[in-house]
Design a protein around this motif. Sequence first.
Motif, short mmCIF file in Angstrom:
data_model
loop_
_atom_site.label_atom_id
_atom_site.label_comp_id
_atom_site.label_asym_id
_atom_site.label_seq_id
_atom_site.Cartn_x
_atom_site.Cartn_y
_atom_site.Cartn_z
N ALA A 218 7.04 2.55 5.08
CA ALA A 218 6.75 2.33 3.66
C ALA A 218 5.48 3.06 3.22
O ALA A 218 5.39 3.57 2.10
CB ALA A 218 6.60 0.82 3.38
N HIS A 219 4.46 3.14 4.11
CA HIS A 219 3.22 3.85 3.78
C HIS A 219 2.55 4.24 5.08
O HIS A 219 2.30 3.39 5.93
CB HIS A 219 2.29 2.97 2.94
N ASN A 220 2.26 5.53 5.24
CA ASN A 220 1.72 5.94 6.53
C ASN A 220 0.27 5.51 6.74
O ASN A 220 -0.25 5.60 7.85
CB ASN A 220 1.93 7.44 6.81
N LEU A 221 -0.40 5.00 5.69
CA LEU A 221 -1.75 4.47 5.91
C LEU A 221 -1.72 3.16 6.71
O LEU A 221 -2.75 2.70 7.20
CB LEU A 221 -2.47 4.23 4.57
N HIS A 222 -0.52 2.53 6.79
CA HIS A 222 -0.44 1.22 7.45
C HIS A 222 -0.86 1.26 8.92
O HIS A 222 -1.32 0.24 9.45
CB HIS A 222 0.99 0.65 7.37
N LEU B 193 -5.17 -3.04 -2.03
CA LEU B 193 -5.09 -1.66 -1.53
C LEU B 193 -5.04 -1.62 -0.01
O LEU B 193 -5.61 -2.47 0.66
CB LEU B 193 -6.28 -0.84 -2.03
N ILE B 194 -4.36 -0.59 0.50
CA ILE B 194 -4.34 -0.35 1.95
C ILE B 194 -5.51 0.58 2.27
O ILE B 194 -5.63 1.64 1.65
CB ILE B 194 -3.04 0.36 2.38
N PRO B 195 -6.38 0.21 3.20
CA PRO B 195 -7.45 1.15 3.57
C PRO B 195 -6.92 2.25 4.49
O PRO B 195 -5.87 2.11 5.11
CB PRO B 195 -8.45 0.27 4.31
N TYR B 196 -7.69 3.36 4.54
CA TYR B 196 -7.40 4.43 5.49
C TYR B 196 -8.41 4.34 6.62
O TYR B 196 -9.63 4.42 6.37
CB TYR B 196 -7.49 5.78 4.76
N HIS C 52 -5.53 -6.82 1.78
CA HIS C 52 -6.16 -8.08 2.17
C HIS C 52 -5.33 -9.27 1.70
O HIS C 52 -5.20 -10.28 2.42
CB HIS C 52 -7.56 -8.14 1.56
N SER C 53 -4.73 -9.15 0.52
CA SER C 53 -3.91 -10.25 -0.02
C SER C 53 -2.71 -10.51 0.89
O SER C 53 -2.34 -11.67 1.13
CB SER C 53 -3.44 -9.90 -1.45
N LEU C 54 -2.13 -9.43 1.40
CA LEU C 54 -1.00 -9.61 2.31
C LEU C 54 -1.46 -10.32 3.59
O LEU C 54 -0.83 -11.27 4.06
CB LEU C 54 -0.39 -8.24 2.64
N TRP C 55 -2.59 -9.84 4.13
CA TRP C 55 -3.11 -10.45 5.35
C TRP C 55 -3.41 -11.94 5.16
O TRP C 55 -3.11 -12.77 6.02
CB TRP C 55 -4.36 -9.71 5.80
N SER D 124 -5.03 3.48 -0.48
CA SER D 124 -3.72 3.85 -1.01
C SER D 124 -3.76 4.18 -2.50
O SER D 124 -2.80 4.72 -3.05
CB SER D 124 -2.73 2.70 -0.76
N ALA D 125 -4.90 3.90 -3.15
CA ALA D 125 -5.00 4.28 -4.57
C ALA D 125 -5.31 5.76 -4.75
O ALA D 125 -5.23 6.29 -5.86
CB ALA D 125 -6.09 3.43 -5.26
N ASP D 126 -5.68 6.45 -3.69
CA ASP D 126 -5.86 7.90 -3.77
C ASP D 126 -4.49 8.55 -3.61
O ASP D 126 -4.18 9.20 -2.62
CB ASP D 126 -6.85 8.38 -2.70
#
Lengths: 443, 443, 443
Positions: free
Chosen positions: A97-101, A131-134, A149-152, A333-335
């Motif tokens: 879904a997102h490679n930053l994961h 947001l997902i961090p890198y 963070h909300s998901l976690w 992930s906002a970038d």
Amino acid sequence: MVSAERVTVIDESVPAADSSPPLDLHGLVKELYPINRSLTGSGVRGTLAIIGRYIDLQIHEVKSGTAVLDWHVPMEWNIRGGTITSMDGRRLVDFAAHNLHVLGYSKPVEGVFSRSELAQHVHTLPDQPDLIPYRTGYYADNWGFCLPHSLWQSMTDDQYRVRIDSEIAPGSLTYGEFFLPGETSDEILVTCHICHPSLANDNLSGIAVMTALAMRQAGRKRRLGLRFLFLPATIGAITWLDRNEARLDRIKHGLVLTCIGDPAGFHYKQSRSGADIDRAVAHVLRHSGHPYEIMPFNPYGYDERQFCSPGFDLPVGCLMRSVHGTFPEYHTSADNPDFVKPEALAQSYLTIGTILSLLDNDRIYLRVDGRGEPQLGRRGLYRAIAGQREAGGVTQMDLLWFLNLADGNHSLLDMAIRADIPFARLEAAARLALEASLVEEKS
Amino acid sequence: MVSAERVTVIDESVPAADSSPPLDLHGLVKELYPINRSLTGSGVRGTLAIIGRYIDLQIHEVKSGTAVLDWHVPMEWNIRGGTITSMDGRRLVDFAAHNLHVLGYSKPVEGVFSRSELAQHVHTLPDQPDLIPYRTGYYADNWGFCLPHSLWQSMTDDQYRVRIDSEIAPGSLTYGEFFLPGETSDEILVTCHICHPSLANDNLSGIAVMTALAMRQAGRKRRLGLRFLFLPATIGAITWLDRNEARLDRIKHGLVLTCIGDPAGFHYKQSRSGADIDRAVAHVLRHSGHPYEIMPFNPYGYDERQFCSPGFDLPVGCLMRSVHGTFPEYHTSADNPDFVKPEALAQSYLTIGTILSLLDNDRIYLRVDGRGEPQLGRRGLYRAIAGQREAGGVTQMDLLWFLNLADGNHSLLDMAIRADIPFARLEAAARLALEASLVEEKS
Amino acid sequence: MVSAERVTVIDESVPAADSSPPLDLHGLVKELYPINRSLTGSGVRGTLAIIGRYIDLQIHEVKSGTAVLDWHVPMEWNIRGGTITSMDGRRLVDFAAHNLHVLGYSKPVEGVFSRSELAQHVHTLPDQPDLIPYRTGYYADNWGFCLPHSLWQSMTDDQYRVRIDSEIAPGSLTYGEFFLPGETSDEILVTCHICHPSLANDNLSGIAVMTALAMRQAGRKRRLGLRFLFLPATIGAITWLDRNEARLDRIKHGLVLTCIGDPAGFHYKQSRSGADIDRAVAHVLRHSGHPYEIMPFNPYGYDERQFCSPGFDLPVGCLMRSVHGTFPEYHTSADNPDFVKPEALAQSYLTIGTILSLLDNDRIYLRVDGRGEPQLGRRGLYRAIAGQREAGGVTQMDLLWFLNLADGNHSLLDMAIRADIPFARLEAAARLALEASLVEEKS
């Protein structure tokens, strides 16, 4: 009635052919966005392959373990997938879904972990909970996940099933090089980094603009060679420096491009020891009409860190729009491609093109006879009726500045800065004076 | 969750042993306050004797009449008493009550004077009518009294009985010297003046702080010698310069201390020709958290006048809190021990100690291999997870600055100023890099 | 009571003889105003003849056609009259009424022209409809009239009778030179332009002030020669430069004077390469009490354009009050004797005199023995009672500054700038020190 006017009209704007990029910059950013890049691996190769559609890129592969300066080329990392699944089978986090994961350079893992065990491997941004961090773990023999963070916080089960299907193994580091020779052996170096996964401003913007610049410059005659490097950050620059050490004295100017796709004003970080590149960029930005800021060198940032290390101390600066670490989208992930604007990309392309053109066209002129002003009138360079008015093209003032400073000691850039006149107008004045045999180029 | 942190923790604060002075600074000021000091005489000797309780002071006596540079050592002045008495026997002004009452270097006098005759010898402050001014008549063959203007105005009798029981006679000039050798023949000079009678900030503050600094430094290993001079102003400095002329090239840095006991912000007057001492003091003050002002050199002030005369032009500045002549207590009876604050004295002690330490520890380092950044990770100098956060100790940024500027051309002070990082943090970064064999000290 | 005072009193003001000009400056402006001047011709000769009443001016005549640097001396232009008359005989425009009415260097013309034909030869100022503009057509083989826009708009006839009774013929270019030798072969150059017809500030002000300065300086002993040039602009300077090329290295300082009669603040345009003249003028203006502005060199303006051309690059600046092209009266009939003020002329005279005096008196001194401060007291240079107070004359501070900087490396001007003390006070301090044999002049 007679009224005084400018001597001649020179269009200050860049030729129309130059003003629009030769490729769809934002389109290229979007095309490259989904690819999972890292220091090494198939994502880097895929990215260079796409760039290679536009320019005749030379691809270098350097084997894992090769000694490069103080470093060694790392193992190659490739990844096929990564998931966190609830014990009842719901896929909560998915690399697909997102490679930053997945933490960069995560080693493979598979198993069931308690929440507290998993917490040691989870990266979130409590202040930006959606947001997902890198994050990366180069050289760390570790694995990890990055998630909102909300998901976690919503993941309150005691146990989770974790799987990362990756490989860290001998392979090679890949970088791309594109060189356009000039009439002299002197060179301008332009580089960007290509090791970030789905991040648009940092640095698909740099990749797209540099590709377009290289493409446009390909057909041109030039005095200075132009070397474009597409490098994995740090280790890529170190590898290139190691392999090209004997020829570094050719580099007269250099520019690292990064984060140049967002609509913020320009930020230019000066080279370590001060150089013409610093003066050229400041001059172009000053007359660009865009907001900008000049920042002194510091040893943190992008590959200028390597080029400006004390043993090389090359004249390399770094051009940005927003500055790394200072905008909220940075390394998240906002970038994404929405954060990068087509107009900003085009403006960056145009501005950097103007800088490269200035560096290539900077010359030193010498008056053939510098005693007093030459009689401009009999050479058709002076309106018969005295009095003059500034205008868009070469003004009499531009010509007077040029003729006054053409003493063999001032380059056109020196003149442009002292007179505070755009370089292109002094260049045009130089052409007029050269045609009238009033000056000669200093060899 | 994992979060990035600083590389290591170095306490920026000075070691606890250093942060509190080794003697009661304010107590020493109070003890020295009543003594009548002048250019020469028993008060100077008594003052040096008290200082000698704390440090192994070398006392120099130089005979009256000795030629020193353009000057001669003056006659010695001693005074036992001085009074103005009304004709009916009331003691109106008495040296025993305050030693400022008698003009410095007054010759003996005894007799009855009309008020208007006496007026020629009376000094008051009409704008500060309750304070006794401080005045001297060196080399003047004169006598005089200093008194509150209000008192003088109340003295309306026609005649007064005047007596000064003093002696101006061949003797000697006395000064104190305390030298702590270093590993090299280079020296730091620290001086204060000891010729003012009951004035606390000017300059018992300087005497007390310098004594404490000398005491603390006594037990230490150092690269630069430390020479502390306790001098009668002007003639003392001239005498010392005359006697030490052959060795002045050893003085690499110098600091005159004066008025450093009041709670005002620091004022640093630069040396005549610009020197490392100027940069060091400015750097320390900038990072001290205290308000401060840097003032350009001027040829009026304290003994920097002599050290910075054109024939010597030594790298000597002057550190003050309040500046001479600009505070209302200056050269009056209001410059008493209450005007000087224990906290201000301690702060001055600490700040000057930091300056001396910086000068002694300033070094030039050279990267063993300066080509690119070294790989910090495999040396344990880089957290495995990228990203860093500034912290109290050495940050990764400090280390990067150090490694970037360790090119053999930047001293630690140069680096600290360019990077705008406290010296102590770059010193700590240097230690880390030295331990990792990344740099060597330039010999 | 005793109170400290200044060492000695030196009147800072210029001697009374100097402070009032030796001629009626405004009267001279009015006398010269009606004369029709141009690059050449009888008006220039008549102007120089009037100046010659005050100073022993050397008149140079240089034949038309003479090659001078890149130029040739032009034909001589003389004019007897010029009119536009309505077909019914009304004289609408007449050179006799105002010499600005005819375009400078108009060739002769006589005939009847349609209004639209005439319009090609008419110059007006639509934004200043009541003023006559000043226009020239040097080297243009043209003719023309300058008139108030309002007048031109009222001239609605179909045809007009036009007559210009002028002559452009071989003759000569005329300029004036006045040289006062100094003890050395070094020179100060002072120039003004004399080619403008009825314009008062631009540049009868310069002519009048320069004449007065030359007159006053004539009787004096000086170190530097003083060369005053009265030149037709551009071609006059070029002619002089051509004829004096071998001796240009004598020029150590130079000043072009223009527009110095209006009451605006001073404007000084710096020399091309930076020179003592720039520092001297800035210093004098700073301490003059008048508002002023320092402007960087640019290659447009008056004859500094020629002196500062790259082949000569002489140390010549330009002093103005209002700046050419920036005041509404500039190059119009409003620049008449009312626009020029007697007080402003006198102030300019005084200020420039101070600059010339400073340049001539600037010296380098060296302490005979620079080790420490000299004992001022035994030389009578120090009040016996310590403490000093600033005063109008030489203060102790002035003397201390002088003695501290008399190291053989600082000129008096260097000292004055560093100490921010008027030059005259350091000059006086130097005299005191010289008398006391504390310094010697550096040869």
